[in-house]
Scaffold this motif. Sequence first.
Motif, mmCIF file in Angstrom:
data_model
loop_
_atom_site.group_PDB
_atom_site.id
_atom_site.type_symbol
_atom_site.label_atom_id
_atom_site.label_comp_id
_atom_site.label_asym_id
_atom_site.label_seq_id
_atom_site.Cartn_x
_atom_site.Cartn_y
_atom_site.Cartn_z
ATOM 1 N N SER A 131 0.809 -1.224 0.000
ATOM 2 C CA SER A 131 0.000 0.000 0.000
ATOM 3 C C SER A 131 0.844 1.277 0.000
ATOM 4 O O SER A 131 0.338 2.356 -0.271
ATOM 5 C CB SER A 131 -0.965 0.011 1.175
ATOM 6 O OG SER A 131 -0.252 -0.060 2.389
ATOM 7 N N ASP A 132 2.156 1.144 0.247
ATOM 8 C CA ASP A 132 3.036 2.315 0.231
ATOM 9 C C ASP A 132 4.121 2.245 -0.844
ATOM 10 O O ASP A 132 5.029 3.066 -0.867
ATOM 11 C CB ASP A 132 3.691 2.513 1.607
ATOM 12 C CG ASP A 132 4.633 1.374 1.989
ATOM 13 O OD1 ASP A 132 4.690 0.349 1.281
ATOM 14 O OD2 ASP A 132 5.330 1.524 3.015
ATOM 15 N N THR A 133 4.033 1.261 -1.764
ATOM 16 C CA THR A 133 5.129 1.018 -2.710
ATOM 17 C C THR A 133 4.615 0.935 -4.150
ATOM 18 O O THR A 133 3.741 0.137 -4.463
ATOM 19 C CB THR A 133 5.874 -0.276 -2.340
ATOM 20 O OG1 THR A 133 6.303 -0.179 -0.966
ATOM 21 C CG2 THR A 133 7.083 -0.489 -3.226
ATOM 22 N N LEU A 134 5.225 1.762 -4.996
ATOM 23 C CA LEU A 134 4.879 1.833 -6.414
ATOM 24 C C LEU A 134 5.850 0.987 -7.226
ATOM 25 O O LEU A 134 7.037 0.899 -6.889
ATOM 26 C CB LEU A 134 4.953 3.300 -6.855
ATOM 27 C CG LEU A 134 4.302 3.708 -8.155
ATOM 28 C CD1 LEU A 134 2.807 3.404 -8.160
ATOM 29 C CD2 LEU A 134 4.522 5.214 -8.379
ATOM 30 N N TYR A 135 5.352 0.390 -8.314
ATOM 31 C CA TYR A 135 6.125 -0.563 -9.113
ATOM 32 C C TYR A 135 5.766 -0.410 -10.582
ATOM 33 O O TYR A 135 4.593 -0.232 -10.918
ATOM 34 C CB TYR A 135 5.765 -1.970 -8.630
ATOM 35 C CG TYR A 135 6.181 -3.131 -9.495
ATOM 36 C CD1 TYR A 135 7.327 -3.862 -9.197
ATOM 37 C CD2 TYR A 135 5.411 -3.534 -10.586
ATOM 38 C CE1 TYR A 135 7.690 -4.969 -9.970
ATOM 39 C CE2 TYR A 135 5.776 -4.633 -11.351
ATOM 40 C CZ TYR A 135 6.920 -5.338 -11.042
ATOM 41 O OH TYR A 135 7.274 -6.426 -11.803
ATOM 42 N N VAL A 136 6.756 -0.484 -11.446
ATOM 43 C CA VAL A 136 6.499 -0.604 -12.882
ATOM 44 C C VAL A 136 7.530 -1.546 -13.487
ATOM 45 O O VAL A 136 8.694 -1.558 -13.095
ATOM 46 C CB VAL A 136 6.504 0.751 -13.626
ATOM 47 C CG1 VAL A 136 7.889 1.374 -13.679
ATOM 48 C CG2 VAL A 136 5.954 0.591 -15.039
ATOM 49 N N GLN A 137 7.054 -2.359 -14.413
ATOM 50 C CA GLN A 137 7.948 -3.201 -15.199
ATOM 51 C C GLN A 137 7.478 -3.124 -16.649
ATOM 52 O O GLN A 137 6.314 -3.380 -16.951
ATOM 53 C CB GLN A 137 7.937 -4.649 -14.740
ATOM 54 C CG GLN A 137 8.954 -5.483 -15.511
ATOM 55 C CD GLN A 137 9.052 -6.890 -14.978
ATOM 56 O OE1 GLN A 137 8.041 -7.541 -14.770
ATOM 57 N NE2 GLN A 137 10.267 -7.341 -14.753
ATOM 58 N N PHE A 138 8.399 -2.715 -17.495
ATOM 59 C CA PHE A 138 8.109 -2.635 -18.921
ATOM 60 C C PHE A 138 8.505 -3.950 -19.570
ATOM 61 O O PHE A 138 9.403 -4.636 -19.097
ATOM 62 C CB PHE A 138 8.892 -1.478 -19.548
ATOM 63 C CG PHE A 138 8.489 -0.139 -18.983
ATOM 64 C CD1 PHE A 138 7.390 0.531 -19.490
ATOM 65 C CD2 PHE A 138 9.187 0.442 -17.937
ATOM 66 C CE1 PHE A 138 7.001 1.753 -18.971
ATOM 67 C CE2 PHE A 138 8.817 1.666 -17.406
ATOM 68 C CZ PHE A 138 7.720 2.322 -17.933
ATOM 69 N N LYS A 139 7.819 -4.307 -20.635
ATOM 70 C CA LYS A 139 8.175 -5.513 -21.373
ATOM 71 C C LYS A 139 8.414 -5.180 -22.828
ATOM 72 O O LYS A 139 7.746 -4.321 -23.402
ATOM 73 C CB LYS A 139 7.075 -6.571 -21.255
ATOM 74 C CG LYS A 139 7.062 -7.240 -19.904
ATOM 75 C CD LYS A 139 6.265 -8.504 -19.927
ATOM 76 C CE LYS A 139 6.283 -9.156 -18.553
ATOM 77 N NZ LYS A 139 5.359 -10.264 -18.474
ATOM 78 N N ARG A 140 9.370 -5.897 -23.378
ATOM 79 C CA ARG A 140 9.654 -5.772 -24.801
ATOM 80 C C ARG A 140 8.572 -6.487 -25.594
ATOM 81 O O ARG A 140 7.904 -7.383 -25.082
ATOM 82 C CB ARG A 140 11.013 -6.408 -25.109
ATOM 83 C CG ARG A 140 12.176 -5.735 -24.417
ATOM 84 C CD ARG A 140 13.440 -6.606 -24.518
ATOM 85 N NE ARG A 140 14.582 -5.967 -23.920
ATOM 86 C CZ ARG A 140 14.871 -6.004 -22.611
ATOM 87 N NH1 ARG A 140 14.097 -6.676 -21.777
ATOM 88 N NH2 ARG A 140 15.931 -5.386 -22.151
ATOM 89 N N ARG A 141 8.443 -6.136 -26.851
ATOM 90 C CA ARG A 141 7.441 -6.765 -27.704
ATOM 91 C C ARG A 141 7.656 -8.271 -27.834
ATOM 92 O O ARG A 141 6.710 -9.009 -28.064
ATOM 93 C CB ARG A 141 7.409 -6.106 -29.073
ATOM 94 C CG ARG A 141 6.585 -4.821 -29.025
ATOM 95 C CD ARG A 141 6.487 -4.147 -30.350
ATOM 96 N NE ARG A 141 5.201 -4.093 -30.990
ATOM 97 C CZ ARG A 141 4.156 -3.415 -30.603
ATOM 98 N NH1 ARG A 141 4.162 -2.794 -29.447
ATOM 99 N NH2 ARG A 141 3.065 -3.372 -31.319
ATOM 100 N N ASN A 142 8.898 -8.732 -27.653
ATOM 101 C CA ASN A 142 9.151 -10.180 -27.719
ATOM 102 C C ASN A 142 8.810 -10.874 -26.394
ATOM 103 O O ASN A 142 9.035 -12.067 -26.247
ATOM 104 C CB ASN A 142 10.595 -10.472 -28.132
ATOM 105 C CG ASN A 142 11.607 -10.052 -27.080
ATOM 106 O OD1 ASN A 142 11.269 -9.667 -25.963
ATOM 107 N ND2 ASN A 142 12.876 -10.098 -27.448
ATOM 108 N N GLY A 143 8.314 -10.123 -25.418
ATOM 109 C CA GLY A 143 7.887 -10.694 -24.142
ATOM 110 C C GLY A 143 8.912 -10.633 -23.027
ATOM 111 O O GLY A 143 8.593 -10.894 -21.881
ATOM 112 N N ARG A 144 10.165 -10.291 -23.349
ATOM 113 C CA ARG A 144 11.200 -10.223 -22.305
ATOM 114 C C ARG A 144 11.014 -8.978 -21.437
ATOM 115 O O ARG A 144 10.943 -7.867 -21.941
ATOM 116 C CB ARG A 144 12.588 -10.218 -22.944
ATOM 117 C CG ARG A 144 12.955 -11.579 -23.518
ATOM 118 C CD ARG A 144 14.389 -11.698 -24.012
ATOM 119 N NE ARG A 144 15.354 -10.962 -23.254
ATOM 120 C CZ ARG A 144 16.172 -10.038 -23.789
ATOM 121 N NH1 ARG A 144 16.139 -9.767 -25.066
ATOM 122 N NH2 ARG A 144 17.043 -9.407 -23.035
ATOM 123 N N PRO A 145 10.955 -9.151 -20.122
ATOM 124 C CA PRO A 145 10.771 -7.997 -19.235
ATOM 125 C C PRO A 145 12.075 -7.236 -19.004
ATOM 126 O O PRO A 145 13.170 -7.778 -19.131
ATOM 127 C CB PRO A 145 10.296 -8.634 -17.931
ATOM 128 C CG PRO A 145 10.886 -10.006 -17.952
ATOM 129 C CD PRO A 145 10.938 -10.416 -19.396
#
Length: 167
Positions: free
Chosen positions: A62-76
Motif C-alpha cells: 500500500s506504500d510502494t509503487l512498481y512498474v515493469q516494462f516488457k519488450r514486444r518479444n515478451g522479455r521484461p
Amino acid sequence: GPYGQPGESTEFFGRRNSYIRFPNSGKLDVKDSITLLAWIFPIGRGPIFEYFLGIRFWVVRSDTLYVQFKRRNGRPTRALIKRRLYPRRWNYVGCTYNQRTGIATLWVDSRPVLTQNIKRIRLATKTTAYMGGTFRGRIACMQVYSKALTGPQIKKVKNLCNKPGEL
C-alpha cells in the motif's frame, strides 16, 4: 475522488473480477514511448493499469509503487520499485518510458522518485489493457500518453479531470 466529488473514482475490491477492461484495437498500442498517470487511493496491493502480458504498473504494497516494462518479444526489463506512497490517501502517480533515451521513471506528485536506464526497447502494448483487478483501493483520472511526458507536462495534466474540456 481526489477532488472530493462523488462519482470521481472507481473502487476496486482486491478481487480478480474487480477490474475495467480496455480492448485494444491499436489506439492503445504506443510501441515506443509511454506515460501512465493516475490518482490512486491505495488500501492494498495490485495493478493500477497493465497491458496483458505487457507493461505492469502496480502498487506492490500500500506504500510502494512498481512498474515493469516488457519488450514486444515478451522479455521484461528490470522493475522500478519505490516506497513513496501514502496508504489511504490520494496519491498522484505515474510512470514514463522514453525510447529515445532508454530512461524509465516513476513519478509521485509530478516529481521523479526513481529513474533507470532500461535501454532502448519496443514496448509490449498491443494487447488488451486492464485497470484494477486484484488492486484494493480507488483509481481516478487514468491517463495514457504515447510519449514520455516531462515533469512540467505531468504537473500540467494533474488536475485535468477536475477541469473537463480543458487541456
